[in-house]
Design an enzyme around this catalytic site. Structure first.
Site, PDB file in Angstrom:
ATOM      1  N   LYS A 116       8.238   6.442  -0.034  1.00 25.11           N
ATOM      2  CA  LYS A 116       9.334   6.191   0.915  1.00 25.11           C
ATOM      3  C   LYS A 116      10.578   5.672   0.227  1.00 25.11           C
ATOM      4  CE  LYS A 116       5.727   4.655   4.108  1.00 25.11           C
ATOM      5  NZ  LYS A 116       4.824   3.833   3.304  1.00 25.11           N
ATOM      6  N   TYR A 163       6.443  -1.271  -2.010  1.00 20.85           N
ATOM      7  CA  TYR A 163       5.118  -1.893  -2.188  1.00 20.85           C
ATOM      8  C   TYR A 163       4.880  -2.287  -3.646  1.00 20.85           C
ATOM      9  CZ  TYR A 163       4.294   0.471   2.302  1.00 20.85           C
ATOM     10  OH  TYR A 163       4.398   0.938   3.585  1.00 20.85           O
ATOM     11  N   HIS A 168      12.269   4.955   4.555  1.00 19.24           N
ATOM     12  CA  HIS A 168      11.391   3.853   4.986  1.00 19.24           C
ATOM     13  C   HIS A 168      11.859   3.184   6.280  1.00 19.24           C
ATOM     14  CE1 HIS A 168       8.345   0.833   3.149  1.00 19.24           C
ATOM     15  NE2 HIS A 168       8.257   0.845   4.449  1.00 19.24           N
ATOM     16  N   ASP A 199      -0.745   6.757   1.015  1.00 17.75           N
ATOM     17  CA  ASP A 199       0.585   6.310   1.444  1.00 17.75           C
ATOM     18  C   ASP A 199       1.077   5.159   0.573  1.00 17.75           C
ATOM     19  OD1 ASP A 199       2.648   6.311   3.794  1.00 17.75           O
ATOM     20  OD2 ASP A 199       2.157   4.197   3.464  1.00 17.75           O
TER      21      ASP A 199
HETATM   22  N1  LIG Z   1       6.342   2.423   7.117  1.00 16.45           N
HETATM   23  C1  LIG Z   1       6.281   1.132   7.217  1.00 16.45           C
HETATM   24  O1  LIG Z   1       7.280   0.445   7.472  1.00 16.45           O
HETATM   25  C2  LIG Z   1       4.964   0.440   7.028  1.00 16.45           C
HETATM   26  C3  LIG Z   1       4.815  -0.903   7.376  1.00 16.45           C
HETATM   27  C4  LIG Z   1       3.557  -1.498   7.211  1.00 16.45           C
HETATM   28  C5  LIG Z   1       2.493  -0.732   6.710  1.00 16.45           C
HETATM   29  N2  LIG Z   1       2.686   0.566   6.332  1.00 16.45           N
HETATM   30  C6  LIG Z   1       1.576   1.402   5.787  1.00 16.45           C
HETATM   31  O2  LIG Z   1       0.458   1.263   6.651  1.00 16.45           O
HETATM   32  C7  LIG Z   1      -0.676   0.858   5.885  1.00 16.45           C
HETATM   33  C8  LIG Z   1      -1.669   0.075   6.727  1.00 16.45           C
HETATM   34  O3  LIG Z   1      -1.085  -1.097   7.266  1.00 16.45           O
HETATM   35  P1  LIG Z   1      -1.333  -2.577   6.657  1.00 16.45           P
HETATM   36  O4  LIG Z   1      -1.596  -2.484   5.211  1.00 16.45           O
HETATM   37  O5  LIG Z   1      -0.176  -3.396   7.096  1.00 16.45           O
HETATM   38  O6  LIG Z   1      -2.587  -3.146   7.386  1.00 16.45           O
HETATM   39  P2  LIG Z   1      -3.830  -2.615   8.285  1.00 16.45           P
HETATM   40  O7  LIG Z   1      -4.298  -1.293   7.797  1.00 16.45           O
HETATM   41  O8  LIG Z   1      -3.462  -2.790   9.708  1.00 16.45           O
HETATM   42  O9  LIG Z   1      -4.909  -3.738   7.954  1.00 16.45           O
HETATM   43  C9  LIG Z   1      -5.420  -3.950   6.672  1.00 16.45           C
HETATM   44  C10 LIG Z   1      -6.445  -5.061   6.774  1.00 16.45           C
HETATM   45  O10 LIG Z   1      -7.554  -4.602   7.528  1.00 16.45           O
HETATM   46  C11 LIG Z   1      -8.763  -4.850   6.799  1.00 16.45           C
HETATM   47  N3  LIG Z   1      -9.700  -3.748   7.094  1.00 16.45           N
HETATM   48  C12 LIG Z   1      -9.536  -2.433   6.787  1.00 16.45           C
HETATM   49  N4  LIG Z   1     -10.591  -1.721   7.233  1.00 16.45           N
HETATM   50  C13 LIG Z   1     -11.437  -2.590   7.812  1.00 16.45           C
HETATM   51  C14 LIG Z   1     -12.699  -2.439   8.431  1.00 16.45           C
HETATM   52  N5  LIG Z   1     -13.288  -1.250   8.547  1.00 16.45           N
HETATM   53  N6  LIG Z   1     -13.303  -3.573   8.908  1.00 16.45           N
HETATM   54  C15 LIG Z   1     -12.713  -4.778   8.785  1.00 16.45           C
HETATM   55  N7  LIG Z   1     -11.513  -4.985   8.213  1.00 16.45           N
HETATM   56  C16 LIG Z   1     -10.880  -3.890   7.723  1.00 16.45           C
HETATM   57  C17 LIG Z   1      -8.349  -4.872   5.350  1.00 16.45           C
HETATM   58  O11 LIG Z   1      -9.233  -5.685   4.610  1.00 16.45           O
HETATM   59  P3  LIG Z   1     -10.153  -5.086   3.409  1.00 16.45           P
HETATM   60  O12 LIG Z   1      -9.199  -4.688   2.327  1.00 16.45           O
HETATM   61  O13 LIG Z   1     -11.025  -6.222   3.061  1.00 16.45           O
HETATM   62  O14 LIG Z   1     -10.905  -3.925   3.986  1.00 16.45           O
HETATM   63  C18 LIG Z   1      -6.960  -5.503   5.428  1.00 16.45           C
HETATM   64  O15 LIG Z   1      -7.058  -6.909   5.455  1.00 16.45           O
HETATM   65  C19 LIG Z   1      -0.032   0.058   4.741  1.00 16.45           C
HETATM   66  O16 LIG Z   1      -0.924  -0.245   3.711  1.00 16.45           O
HETATM   67  C20 LIG Z   1       1.114   0.949   4.400  1.00 16.45           C
HETATM   68  O17 LIG Z   1       0.660   2.033   3.613  1.00 16.45           O
HETATM   69  C21 LIG Z   1       3.903   1.165   6.500  1.00 16.45           C
END
Ligand SMILES: NC(=O)c1ccc[n+]([C@@H]2O[C@H](COP(=O)([O-])OP(=O)(O)OC[C@H]3O[C@@H](n4cnc5c(N)ncnc54)[C@H](OP(=O)(O)O)[C@@H]3O)[C@@H](O)[C@H]2O)c1
Length: 283
Positions: free
Chosen positions: A77, A52, A110, A47
């Site tokens: 997106k 980004y 998005h 994704d």
């Molecule tokens: N459509 C939208 O508007 C929108 C908005 C926000 C996000 N997104 C998408 O959703 C994705 C995920 O959301 P996000 O990036 O905001 O954050 P998230 O996935 O909620 O959290 C990422 C954090 O969790 C940690 N983490 C991951 N796996 C882990 C595990 N097994 N144990 C401990 N810590 C862990 C990562 O650290 P490490 O790297 O150290 O593992 C990172 O600091 C985004 O990357 C993006 O692609 C979309």
């Protein structure tokens, strides 16, 4: 017990139940993380988004990996600044050039930006981009029920997926149910509350994790899997990437699923207060 899971979308395509989020995975380190996720840990759904600023890194990972392009599902997106029809078509093409690929497997609007009022026009652009062969599966992100109903009413085309904020402190349950009622697959973004909330250390989830001898992150991924919600955790760590896919050898009980649902805080639980009727990004 099956060791993975796929969903069939309303356009007949199939998607893995878990994908890789990529916010902040950029530059050389980002490319390495994404290649590792694909080759060593088995991710196939990636994704990204123009917002980004890492479509270049994702494209480089696609070129570098030994996994064939047709086995990958690349999702990007449309940013808010390109909701005008012509701009949207052009931006999709530019995005493909940046990635160095000639079609998107999945492409979403998005944010709806209802105050700008152009998301139906943007949706029409995605419908046409699909006809032109630029995109296989079209969907949206951060659309509320009223936005979904409007684009369906005005174009007759239902999005395949709607990527929305969802984590245990903001489970977005009503919108998840509305998506399902409309035949749209909900996708959960920020499943671990990014680095912003402490959901990975939550006591209730920690106890459930101990019982199953799993990490709290795995409990959250599994909670989405058992709720039939596609989920895209982001990790730069090979160990975490592996953990986040390794959720098919245990099952949460109804009681455990309900206990996680009960952690919901409603609107105040959003990670950054980004209500889709208010939040605007004009990148
Ligand atoms: N459509 C939208 O508007 C929108 C908005 C926000 C996000 N997104 C998408 O959703 C994705 C995920 O959301 P996000 O990036 O905001 O954050 P998230 O996935 O909620 O959290 C990422 C954090 O969790 C940690 N983490 C991951 N796996 C882990 C595990 N097994 N144990 C401990 N810590 C862990 C990562 O650290 P490490 O790297 O150290 O593992 C990172 O600091 C985004 O990357 C993006 O692609 C979309």
């Amino acid at each position: 017990m099956t060791m993975d899971k796929n969903y069939q979308l309303n356009d007949g395509s199939s998607t893995p139940a878990i994908g890789l989020g990529t916010i902040d995975l950029k530059g050389a380190k980002g490319v390495n993380s994404i290649v590792t996720a694909i080759e060593e840990n088995g991710y196939r759904l990636i994704d990204t988004s123009t917002n980004y600023n890492n479509e270049g890194a994702v494209g480089e990972a696609i070129r570098r990996t030994i996994v064939p392009r047709e086995e990958l599902i690349i999702n990007s997106k449309l940013p808010g600044a390109a909701h005008d029809y012509d701009q949207a078509i052009q931006l999709i093409q530019e995005s493909l050039y940046r990635l160095g690929i000639d079609y998107f497997d999945k492409y979403l609007i998005h944010w709806p930006l209802p105050k700008q009022g152009k998301y139906v026009e943007a949706w029409q652009a995605l419908i046409d981009a699909q006809k032109f062969g630029l995109i296989k599966t079209i969907g949206v992100s951060n659309f509320l029920t009223e936005h979904l109903e409007k684009i369906i009413d005005e174009t007759g085309v239902t999005p395949a997926t709607n990527q929305i904020e969802r984590h245990p402190y903001f489970n977005n349950k009503e919108l998840v149910e509305d998506n399902k009622r409309l035949g749209i697959m909900p996708e959960a973004w920020s499943p671990f509350g990014r680095e912003i909330n402490d959901v990975l250390e939550n006591e209730t989830i920690r106890k459930i994790a101990e019982k199953h001898d799993k990490a709290t992150a795995q409990i959250i991924v599994r909670w989405n899997v058992q709720n039939d919600v596609l989920v895209i955790p982001r990790s730069s760590s090979p160990l975490h990437q592996k953990q986040n896919l390794d959720v098919f050898d245990f099952e949460l009980t109804d009681e455990e699923l309900n206990a996680i649902d009960d952690l919901d805080k409603g609107e105040p639980g959003r990670v950054e207060g980004q209500h889709p009727n208010e939040y605007e990004e004009f990148v």
